[in-house]
Scaffold this motif. Structure first.
Motif: not given
Length: 466
Positions: A264-271, A422-425
């Protein structure tokens, strides 16, 4: 919390519920699971509990009766359609005289539910939601922005399933080959004393190899494939459903980060990172060893073939335990079997499974939230011990299935798993990732695909935060 995200959640629900104004909702008197209503129960405090999986009916009816007798209240389970489930629940909350007080929901829908007012922070009167009762992944799954917004009930994740009889044969074969290569075993010995000594050496060495037979890395599986003389009736070393991301995600789960541990944390996206790319390169190379057409492989058929002894290893979800136990009881299983944690990608690259948790949420629109919380706590805690026997689903609670070693392996995998975001985006993340794996399996360029996915998810998350 971003206002735009809250408005987006509300709009997503309201836009899809307009049509429901004309069709109505399940009424307690017309719905399965209303056995708790009798003339004697009239006047008791009553809550309505929604769910969409028919397989949960007996469990929930039983729990409702048990809790109702214990608390002198009435719980009415309502089986609703799983089509637009949250939207229907929302509409019932604002326009029905039978407001759903609590309900079952997949954890990846909790952000949407919370922002729409359909899930509130748990009251947790018995302090059930803690690491004494639930593993970290369960608590992460039901958390949103640091708040516990549901009670974890049961989960799904994956693990390695193996034919233990074949592992024992491999250990014996390997020990025999080693002694032959060392000149310590005569293929046609005539000295009975010599045979006795050789057999003792063989037994010791076989036991040693058997202790190392369960693979800890993918390299161990490949080594097994190179050295095992597949017996008559077997078709190969390993087969799994490469078309379903649930059985593939473990390869990248430790490095492909979307939303952090709670998703749920948009700051933690690392693909797009080197480790993810390396893991996918390994996955791509596996097609050379275990050639399978993704569009011709299905989980059900793979499990059936494993039960027929056609493969040494497969990847299964929790349902495989009951499948194997039933086959064994029927006498149709001709081998011993076991379940282990999925191997690491390599000694340097770690694996991590994905999990989905089905939770009990309390509706913020409920007029009986204290009672609804007590029932939710009862389901996830005290009554969860009945869940597996009645439904085949494995409870998130650490206090259940302690005497089932195979299910405990799944619980160990679950404890360290990464919950589906679980983020909507990132609602389409699952499908996007499944497409990526399919293309990688068929030989596409890994680096380009990872960069493309990373850019897509980053753009979606950034757009949602503006």
């Amino acid at each position: 919390m971003h206002l735009k995200k809250r408005l987006t959640a509300a709009a997503a629900i309201l836009a899809m519920t307009a049509a429901l104004l004309f069709i109505g909702f399940p009424e307690a008197g017309d719905t399965e699971g209303t056995e708790g209503f009798t003339p004697l129960s009239a006047g008791k405090e009553t809550i309505y509990f929604w769910y969409s999986d028919e397989n949960m009916t007996n469990f929930l009816n039983s729990a409702a009766v048990s809790f109702g007798e214990k608390e002198n209240v009435r719980v009415i389970p309502v089986l609703a359609s799983d089509s637009e489930y949250l939207e229907a629940l929302n509409q019932a909350s604002v326009s029905s005289d039978q407001v759903p007080d609590a309900y079952l929901v997949s954890h990846d829908s909790l952000e949407k539910a919370y922002l729409a007012g359909l899930a509130e922070m748990v009251q947790d009167p018995e302090n059930i939601c803690n690491e004494t009762n639930f593993p970290p992944a369960a608590l992460s799954a039901v958390s949103y922005q640091g708040k516990l917004v549901a009670y974890p009930l049961f989960f799904e994740t994956s693990a390695l399933v193996y034919n233990e009889t074949y592992l024992a044969e491999w250990a014996s074969q390997t020990a025999m080959k080693e002694l032959l290569n060392a000149g310590e075993l005569d293929e046609n010995p005539e000295d009975t004393d010599g045979i006795a000594v050789d057999e003792e050496q063989l037994a010791v060495l076989t036991e040693q190899y058997y202790g190392e037979a369960v693979p800890e890395t993918i390299d161990d599986i490949l080594n097994f494939a190179d050295t095992f003389d597949v017996p008559l009736g077997a078709e190969g070393v390993m087969k799994w459903d490469v078309s379903d991301i649930f059985y593939n995600y473990w390869l990248v789960g430790n490095y492909m980060i979307v939303g952090g541990d709670s998703g749920d944390d948009p700051q933690k996206v690392d693909i797009n990172n080197p480790q993810t790319i390396q893991c996918l390169e390994v996955y791509k190379a596996l097609n050379q060893f275990f050639s399978m057409e993704a569009d011709t492989v299905a989980y059900e058929s793979v499990v059936e073939e494993f039960c027929q002894g056609k493969y040494v290893f497969t990847i299964g979800t929790t349902d495989v335990v009951k499948r194997l136990e039933e086959a064994e009881a029927e006498g149709s299983l001709g081998f011993a079997y076991g379940i282990a944690k999925l191997p690491h990608v390599s000694e340097e690259l770690l694996s991590r499974t994905m999990s989905v948790t089905t939770a009990v949420a309390v509706n913020g629109y409920s007029g009986h939230r204290e009672l609804a919380n007590r029932f939710a706590s009862y389901l996830a805690g005290e009554y969860a011990s009945s869940l597996y026997d009645m439904t085949g689903k494995v409870a998130s609670s650490l206090n259940t299935e302690k005497d089932n070693a195979l299910l405990q392996v799944f619980k160990t995998e679950y404890a360290g798993s990464v919950p589906l975001p679980k983020m909507l985006e990132t609602g389409n993340y699952w499908l996007q990732l499944e497409g990526l794996f399919s293309r990688v399996w068929n030989g596409a360029d890994v680096t380009a695909l990872v960069q493309e996915l990373g850019d897509q998810i980053a753009a979606q998350v950034n757009a949602g935060r503006q």
